[in-house]
Design a protein around this motif. Structure first.
Motif, PDB file in Angstrom:
ATOM      1  N   GLY A  81      14.718   4.183  -5.843  1.00  0.00           N
ATOM      2  CA  GLY A  81      15.809   3.858  -6.744  1.00  0.00           C
ATOM      3  C   GLY A  81      17.081   4.477  -6.205  1.00  0.00           C
ATOM      4  O   GLY A  81      17.174   4.811  -5.016  1.00  0.00           O
ATOM      5  N   SER A  82      18.052   4.632  -7.102  1.00  0.00           N
ATOM      6  CA  SER A  82      19.342   5.158  -6.677  1.00  0.00           C
ATOM      7  C   SER A  82      19.200   6.581  -6.146  1.00  0.00           C
ATOM      8  O   SER A  82      19.908   6.989  -5.245  1.00  0.00           O
ATOM      9  CB  SER A  82      20.314   5.152  -7.848  1.00  0.00           C
ATOM     10  N   LEU A  92      10.796  -2.374 -15.694  1.00  0.00           N
ATOM     11  CA  LEU A  92      10.657  -1.799 -14.348  1.00  0.00           C
ATOM     12  C   LEU A  92      10.048  -0.399 -14.403  1.00  0.00           C
ATOM     13  O   LEU A  92       9.488   0.085 -13.423  1.00  0.00           O
ATOM     14  CB  LEU A  92      12.037  -1.744 -13.672  1.00  0.00           C
ATOM     15  N   ASN A  93      10.175   0.235 -15.534  1.00  0.00           N
ATOM     16  CA  ASN A  93       9.614   1.582 -15.675  1.00  0.00           C
ATOM     17  C   ASN A  93       8.313   1.580 -16.489  1.00  0.00           C
ATOM     18  O   ASN A  93       7.845   2.629 -16.904  1.00  0.00           O
ATOM     19  CB  ASN A  93      10.623   2.532 -16.335  1.00  0.00           C
ATOM     20  N   VAL A 140       9.787   7.053  -3.576  1.00  0.00           N
ATOM     21  CA  VAL A 140       8.396   7.331  -3.942  1.00  0.00           C
ATOM     22  C   VAL A 140       7.496   6.844  -2.803  1.00  0.00           C
ATOM     23  O   VAL A 140       7.588   5.680  -2.393  1.00  0.00           O
ATOM     24  CB  VAL A 140       8.013   6.619  -5.257  1.00  0.00           C
ATOM     25  N   GLY A 152       8.273   2.779  -3.873  1.00  0.00           N
ATOM     26  CA  GLY A 152       9.458   2.349  -4.608  1.00  0.00           C
ATOM     27  C   GLY A 152      10.603   3.294  -4.314  1.00  0.00           C
ATOM     28  O   GLY A 152      10.387   4.440  -3.929  1.00  0.00           O
ATOM     29  N   ALA A 203       1.260   9.399  -5.974  1.00  0.00           N
ATOM     30  CA  ALA A 203       2.633   8.927  -5.745  1.00  0.00           C
ATOM     31  C   ALA A 203       3.487  10.175  -5.598  1.00  0.00           C
ATOM     32  O   ALA A 203       3.499  11.021  -6.493  1.00  0.00           O
ATOM     33  CB  ALA A 203       3.108   8.077  -6.918  1.00  0.00           C
ATOM     34  N   GLU A 254      -0.390  11.220 -10.161  1.00  0.00           N
ATOM     35  CA  GLU A 254      -1.508  10.346  -9.803  1.00  0.00           C
ATOM     36  C   GLU A 254      -0.942   8.931  -9.669  1.00  0.00           C
ATOM     37  O   GLU A 254      -0.110   8.507 -10.487  1.00  0.00           O
ATOM     38  CB  GLU A 254      -2.588  10.390 -10.890  1.00  0.00           C
ATOM     39  N   ARG A 255      -1.354   8.239  -8.610  1.00  0.00           N
ATOM     40  CA  ARG A 255      -0.828   6.895  -8.403  1.00  0.00           C
ATOM     41  C   ARG A 255      -1.488   5.939  -9.389  1.00  0.00           C
ATOM     42  O   ARG A 255      -2.712   5.898  -9.480  1.00  0.00           O
ATOM     43  CB  ARG A 255      -1.092   6.430  -6.972  1.00  0.00           C
ATOM     44  N   VAL A 256      -0.674   5.225 -10.115  1.00  0.00           N
ATOM     45  CA  VAL A 256      -1.209   4.292 -11.115  1.00  0.00           C
ATOM     46  C   VAL A 256      -1.600   3.008 -10.400  1.00  0.00           C
ATOM     47  O   VAL A 256      -0.759   2.394  -9.725  1.00  0.00           O
ATOM     48  CB  VAL A 256      -0.143   3.995 -12.203  1.00  0.00           C
ATOM     49  N   ARG A 269      24.150   0.162  -4.686  1.00  0.00           N
ATOM     50  CA  ARG A 269      23.348   0.980  -5.595  1.00  0.00           C
ATOM     51  C   ARG A 269      23.546   2.458  -5.348  1.00  0.00           C
ATOM     52  O   ARG A 269      23.548   3.262  -6.264  1.00  0.00           O
ATOM     53  CB  ARG A 269      21.867   0.637  -5.418  1.00  0.00           C
ATOM     54  N   LYS A 307       7.160  11.745  -5.111  1.00  0.00           N
ATOM     55  CA  LYS A 307       8.577  11.382  -5.281  1.00  0.00           C
ATOM     56  C   LYS A 307       9.469  12.495  -4.742  1.00  0.00           C
ATOM     57  O   LYS A 307       9.207  13.678  -4.988  1.00  0.00           O
ATOM     58  CB  LYS A 307       8.861  11.163  -6.774  1.00  0.00           C
ATOM     59  N   LEU A 333       6.992   5.284 -16.667  1.00  0.00           N
ATOM     60  CA  LEU A 333       7.403   6.030 -15.483  1.00  0.00           C
ATOM     61  C   LEU A 333       8.827   6.553 -15.657  1.00  0.00           C
ATOM     62  O   LEU A 333       9.530   6.147 -16.577  1.00  0.00           O
ATOM     63  CB  LEU A 333       7.422   5.108 -14.264  1.00  0.00           C
ATOM     64  N   ASP A 334       9.214   7.347 -14.720  1.00  0.00           N
ATOM     65  CA  ASP A 334      10.609   7.727 -14.512  1.00  0.00           C
ATOM     66  C   ASP A 334      11.239   8.429 -15.721  1.00  0.00           C
ATOM     67  O   ASP A 334      12.027   7.836 -16.467  1.00  0.00           O
ATOM     68  CB  ASP A 334      11.426   6.480 -14.122  1.00  0.00           C
ATOM     69  N   GLY A 364      15.887   8.429  -5.935  1.00  0.00           N
ATOM     70  CA  GLY A 364      14.588   8.949  -5.518  1.00  0.00           C
ATOM     71  C   GLY A 364      13.843   7.973  -4.623  1.00  0.00           C
ATOM     72  O   GLY A 364      14.103   6.772  -4.647  1.00  0.00           O
TER      73      GLY A 364
HETATM   74  N1  LIG Z   1       2.782   7.255 -10.426  1.00  0.00           N
HETATM   75  C1  LIG Z   1       3.084   6.089  -9.868  1.00  0.00           C
HETATM   76  N2  LIG Z   1       2.118   5.214  -9.559  1.00  0.00           N
HETATM   77  C2  LIG Z   1       2.399   4.015  -8.988  1.00  0.00           C
HETATM   78  N3  LIG Z   1       3.647   3.612  -8.684  1.00  0.00           N
HETATM   79  C3  LIG Z   1       4.653   4.442  -8.969  1.00  0.00           C
HETATM   80  C4  LIG Z   1       4.434   5.718  -9.567  1.00  0.00           C
HETATM   81  N4  LIG Z   1       5.630   6.307  -9.732  1.00  0.00           N
HETATM   82  C5  LIG Z   1       6.550   5.447  -9.271  1.00  0.00           C
HETATM   83  N5  LIG Z   1       5.980   4.321  -8.809  1.00  0.00           N
HETATM   84  C6  LIG Z   1       6.639   3.149  -8.213  1.00  0.00           C
HETATM   85  O1  LIG Z   1       7.884   3.549  -7.668  1.00  0.00           O
HETATM   86  C7  LIG Z   1       8.960   2.843  -8.304  1.00  0.00           C
HETATM   87  C8  LIG Z   1      10.157   3.769  -8.443  1.00  0.00           C
HETATM   88  O2  LIG Z   1       9.769   4.881  -9.259  1.00  0.00           O
HETATM   89  P1  LIG Z   1      10.803   5.611 -10.208  1.00  0.00           P
HETATM   90  O3  LIG Z   1      11.330   4.646 -11.213  1.00  0.00           O
HETATM   91  O4  LIG Z   1      10.144   6.843 -10.718  1.00  0.00           O
HETATM   92  O5  LIG Z   1      11.923   5.974  -9.128  1.00  0.00           O
HETATM   93  P2  LIG Z   1      13.505   6.078  -9.296  1.00  0.00           P
HETATM   94  O6  LIG Z   1      14.006   6.564  -7.986  1.00  0.00           O
HETATM   95  O7  LIG Z   1      13.821   6.884 -10.474  1.00  0.00           O
HETATM   96  O8  LIG Z   1      13.922   4.572  -9.510  1.00  0.00           O
HETATM   97  P3  LIG Z   1      15.221   4.025 -10.327  1.00  0.00           P
HETATM   98  O9  LIG Z   1      16.420   4.770  -9.845  1.00  0.00           O
HETATM   99  O10 LIG Z   1      15.228   2.547  -9.980  1.00  0.00           O
HETATM  100  O11 LIG Z   1      14.917   4.258 -11.788  1.00  0.00           O
HETATM  101  C9  LIG Z   1       8.390   2.356  -9.626  1.00  0.00           C
HETATM  102  O12 LIG Z   1       9.052   1.184 -10.085  1.00  0.00           O
HETATM  103  C10 LIG Z   1       6.945   2.097  -9.283  1.00  0.00           C
HETATM  104  O13 LIG Z   1       6.806   0.825  -8.702  1.00  0.00           O
END
Ligand SMILES: Nc1ncnc2c1ncn2[C@@H]1O[C@H](COP(=O)(O)OP(=O)(O)OP(=O)(O)O)[C@@H](O)[C@H]1O
Length: 447
Positions: A123-124, A283-284, A128, A121, A144, A209-211, A46, A146, A297-298, A126
């Motif tokens: 991803g590639s 997922l988002n 969180v 969480g 949350a 804000e954490r959801v 990834r 990031k 999200l995202d 970021g």
């Molecule tokens: N505000 C939030 N409240 C609760 N959980 C969150 C929040 N923001 C992110 N998350 C959790 O963190 C995970 C990753 O967030 P996000 O998609 O923003 O990161 P990413 O690094 O861009 O991931 P990807 O590269 O997989 O898209 C989400 O799938 C979710 O489970």
């Protein structure tokens, strides 16, 4: 990474050697493999995604390319196969995150306690973390946080990560400004609340804000039967009137209408901001079980199509790969004439997984995506008729419930989803058109 010069995975009919013929300097370096092989490679690596520029122009073949020391080489698309490898010079010029406007909403990271051992969480690009607001107002607020994991990224990957991060910051600035101006009530309800951007000790942060709740993908993954799945999701969304005695089809249909409504409303508001999310998928989508709403999200992959002060477009670059290939619209890259139709397609693909129980499993969904696009040109009617005629590899049993769910309202729901999935963006419904159709269907559905 430098050890691997080039890896190609080519599905089915076009042999890798043909591709190599078109590009003689790569001949000896091409490895032939299946789509699965290439996909597995991508999934296992990834962190290399920033180096993989993938698109599948006709949705018939998929090529993944990994370049180690070949950054200066550009492979031009062959018929039916699209491969793009960015030139280093383009990369530095076109992805310059310093061109993204400065932050509008800033906070001090020192106002937050970030729990580094509690990753929500990643991803590639970021990571969180769980965090809390440490000072008034809203002291103790669940947050949350990031950030870009600079310690595990370097070179182009770090550059890409910072770019996506800057886009996400910019997008959240736009969304929050629209909410505060009172223009976009649906965004306040359907996007995670953005607290601001902060920098401390060389580390940049975005605070939200954490959801409270789980992503829709998490619900799909729960392994529970259809009724339990529908009731849990319905409860989280505040659909208290759902009753298992109404039958699974009815439960799924109401959930479908509700989530379609939430997401389409959001897309309409995004369009008013000139924004395409580009990564709409379960997922988002997080289900806020306190506010009983779906939040998106995202925003890191978003494109702002008209930002005259800073140049034509922010965030979007057709030289880059598209977002998640399972949900990406057939045009792969935004068609500037019909930009907002891009998210409508991804939204409909996600909704299919809600309606059709068999598609909640990611592997089955991927099989479906391949077949749906390659053999049926994303035409739901064609797909359904062939599936029932026994021509599809996909198991019809799984499809039956889903088609009955969609078949509701005299087939109007089916036609709506079909319109959202049209192969050509020109024929596909825009977010506004889809919402109008959905409103008509909702008006006929008993509450
Ligand atoms: N505000 C939030 N409240 C609760 N959980 C969150 C929040 N923001 C992110 N998350 C959790 O963190 C995970 C990753 O967030 P996000 O998609 O923003 O990161 P990413 O690094 O861009 O991931 P990807 O590269 O997989 O898209 C989400 O799938 C979710 O489970």
């Amino acid at each position: 990474m430098d050890g691997i010069s080039l890896l190609l995975g080519v599905s089915s009919s076009r042999p890798a050697s043909r591709l190599a013929e078109a590009h003689p300097f790569h001949r000896r370096r091409c490895a032939r493999g299946s789509f699965d092989l290439a996909e597995r490679f991508v999934r296992r690596n990834r962190s290399l995604r920033s180096h993989l520029r993938v698109f599948n122009r006709h949705q018939t073949r998929m090529v993944f390319v990994h370049c180690g020391n070949l950054w200066r080489r550009r492979i031009r698309p062959c018929r039916g196969v699209g491969v793009r490898v960015p030139l280093r010079s383009q990369a530095s010029g076109l992805r310059d995150y310093s061109l993204v406007p400065p932050p509008r909403y800033t906070v001090s990271p020192l106002d937050f306690v970030v729990h580094r051992s509690r990753v929500i969480g990643f991803g590639s690009f970021g990571t969180v973390y769980e965090a809390n607001k440490a000072v008034a107002p809203e002291e103790g607020l669940l947050v949350a946080a990031k950030t870009v994991p600079k310690e595990r990224l370097s070179g182009m990957q770090l550059h890409d990560a910072l770019y996506y991060f800057a886009i996400e910051r910019y997008a959240n600035d736009q969304v929050r400004a629209a909410i505060e101006s009172g223009d976009a009530k649906s965004l306040a309800r359907h996007v995670a609340r953005y607290l601001g951007y902060g920098e401390h000790a060389g580390q940049e942060w975005l605070f939200f804000e954490r959801v409270p709740g789980a992503t829709l993908e998490h619900y799909f993954d729960s392994g529970s039967d259809d009724a339990a799945f529908a009731l849990a999701l319905g409860q989280a969304l505040g659909l208290v009137e759902l009753d298992v005695r109404d039958g699974v089809v009815d439960l799924l249909r109401r959930l479908f209408l509700r989530i379609a409504y939430d997401t389409l409303q959001t897309l309409v508001s995004f369009a008013q901001l000139g924004m395409v999310h580009r990564d709409m998928k379960p997922l988002n989508w997080i289900v806020d079980d306190r506010a009983h709403t779906l939040r998106i999200l995202d925003l890191g992959s978003s494109a702002f199509l008209s930002t005259p002060r800073y140049g034509a477009v922010i965030g979007y670059n057709a030289r880059w790969g598209p977002a998640d290939t399972d949900y990406v619209a057939p045009e792969s890259f935004i068609d500037p004439r019909f930009p907002y139709q891009f998210d409508v397609y991804s939204c409909a693909m996600s909704l299919l997984r809600l309606a059709i129980p068999g598609l909640r499993n990611p592997a089955q969904f991927r099989t479906f995506v391949e077949e749906f696009r390659n053999m049926h040109r994303s035409d739901l009617a064609l797909y359904a008729s062939r599936a029932f005629a026994g021509n599809a590899a996909f198991i019809p049993d799984h499809l039956v419930t889903g088609l009955i769910v969609l078949k509701g309202e005299d087939g109007r729901l089916f036609e709506l989803v079909r319109g959202m999935l049209r192969e050509s963006p020109q024929d596909r419904l825009s977010p506004e058109e889809a919402l109008v159709e959905l409103d008509k269907i909702k008006a006929r559905t008993p509450a």
